[in-house]
Design an enzyme around this catalytic site. Structure first.
Site, PDB file in Angstrom:
ATOM      1  NE  ARG A  43      -3.497   0.066   2.797  1.00 54.97           N
ATOM      2  CZ  ARG A  43      -4.167   0.267   3.939  1.00 54.97           C
ATOM      3  NH1 ARG A  43      -4.122  -0.627   4.906  1.00 54.97           N
ATOM      4  NH2 ARG A  43      -4.883   1.359   4.103  1.00 54.97           N
ATOM      5  CG  HIS A  44      -1.168   4.791  -0.208  1.00 55.98           C
ATOM      6  ND1 HIS A  44      -1.399   5.358   1.030  1.00 55.98           N
ATOM      7  CD2 HIS A  44      -2.344   4.260  -0.616  1.00 55.98           C
ATOM      8  CE1 HIS A  44      -2.671   5.205   1.325  1.00 55.98           C
ATOM      9  NE2 HIS A  44      -3.278   4.532   0.361  1.00 55.98           N
ATOM     10  NE  ARG A  89      -4.595   7.146  -1.132  1.00 56.80           N
ATOM     11  CZ  ARG A  89      -5.613   7.552  -1.886  1.00 56.80           C
ATOM     12  NH1 ARG A  89      -5.553   8.682  -2.536  1.00 56.80           N
ATOM     13  NH2 ARG A  89      -6.689   6.781  -2.009  1.00 56.80           N
ATOM     14  CD  GLU A 145      -8.716   2.009  -2.396  1.00 58.42           C
ATOM     15  OE1 GLU A 145      -8.877   1.121  -3.269  1.00 58.42           O
ATOM     16  OE2 GLU A 145      -8.378   1.740  -1.227  1.00 58.42           O
ATOM     17  CG  HIS A 182      -4.874   2.993  -3.733  1.00 58.92           C
ATOM     18  ND1 HIS A 182      -4.734   4.226  -3.166  1.00 58.92           N
ATOM     19  CD2 HIS A 182      -4.410   3.123  -5.010  1.00 58.92           C
ATOM     20  CE1 HIS A 182      -4.228   5.079  -4.050  1.00 58.92           C
ATOM     21  NE2 HIS A 182      -4.027   4.436  -5.174  1.00 58.92           N
TER      22      HIS A 182
HETATM   23  O1  G3H Z   1     -10.847   4.008   0.862  1.00 55.98           O
HETATM   24  C1  G3H Z   1     -10.981   2.817   0.571  1.00 55.98           C
HETATM   25  C2  G3H Z   1     -10.456   1.734   1.404  1.00 55.98           C
HETATM   26  O2  G3H Z   1      -9.099   1.507   1.233  1.00 55.98           O
HETATM   27  C3  G3H Z   1     -11.224   0.500   1.072  1.00 55.98           C
HETATM   28  O3  G3H Z   1     -11.537  -0.101   2.261  1.00 55.98           O
HETATM   29  O4  G3H Z   1     -13.328  -1.425   1.149  1.00 55.98           O
HETATM   30  O5  G3H Z   1     -12.698  -1.782   3.575  1.00 55.98           O
HETATM   31  O6  G3H Z   1     -13.939   0.290   2.843  1.00 55.98           O
HETATM   32  P1  G3H Z   1     -12.959  -0.798   2.453  1.00 55.98           P
END
Ligand code: G3H
Length: 199
Positions: free
Chosen positions: A8-9, A65, A85, A151
């Protein structure tokens, strides 16, 4: 042998404020991660048969990022829009608590079926799986070692694919921050995995 490193970043300003989405820069913690990342990757580089280091390419998204996290890596870089993302649509730039308060029905619907739930004017994990198909096929065609600076949601999809996880498991795969995930293809077609935490 080839390696695929997923990371991840580094921590972003939005991460510090628990906001999702956006296009914020790295926090000081995140910038420190970007600074040590080259050492981590260089220390893991396999040698080819004649002893020379194998070629490596670095893939990022088009968001600041990931670009900032990859900046110090001394390899050729490629930016993929498809690595951006998950698009949280009307919830972009909010915390999960704000989503629960302002869009309670959306919050509940996502909790019930995170794989299929699509943010209004945004994406679902199933959408991500479709969007990442070209990236994954290029990754399979590519013989080089690759560092993918991505991401959370994007890396869940890529990791899930490489580890042959069922689709339903993808939205909850743990992809820790400030950790390099090293994947090594085995002769039987499965992948060896190592998590390298970066202090
Ligand atoms: O901002 C997005 C997140 O990295 C995704 O996480 O799918 O658990 O909400 P999530």
């Amino acid at each position: 042998a080839r390696r695929i490193w997923l990371t991840r970043h580094g921590e972003s300003i939005y991460n510090q404020k628990a906001l999702i989405g956006g296009d914020s820069s790295l926090s000081p913690n995140g910038a420190a991660y970007a600074e040590v990342l080259p050492e981590v990757i260089l220390s893991r580089l396999p040698k080819s048969a004649d002893g020379t280091p194998v070629p490596v390419s670095v893939w990022t998204s088009t968001l600041q990022r990931t670009i900032q996290t990859a900046a110090a890596l001394p390899f050729a870089k490629l930016r993929w829009k498809a690595l951006d993302e998950i698009d949280a649509g009307i919830c972009d730039g909010m915390t999960y608590a704000q989503i629960a308060e302002k869009h309670p029905a959306e919050y509940e619907a996502r909790k019930k079926d995170k794989l299929r739930y699509r943010y209004p004017r945004g994406e679902s994990y199933l959408d991500m799986i479709a969007r990442l198909e070209p990236v994954i096929s290029e990754m399979e065609r590519e013989g080089e070692s690759i560092v993918i600076v991505g991401h959370q949601a994007v890396l869940r999809v890529i990791f899930g694919y490489l580890m042959a996880q069922p689709q339903a498991a993808i939205p909850s795969i743990h992809i820790p921050l400030h950790t390099v995930i090293e994947l090594t293809p085995r002769p039987d077609g499965t992948m060896g995995v190592e998590y390298i935490p970066v202090p």
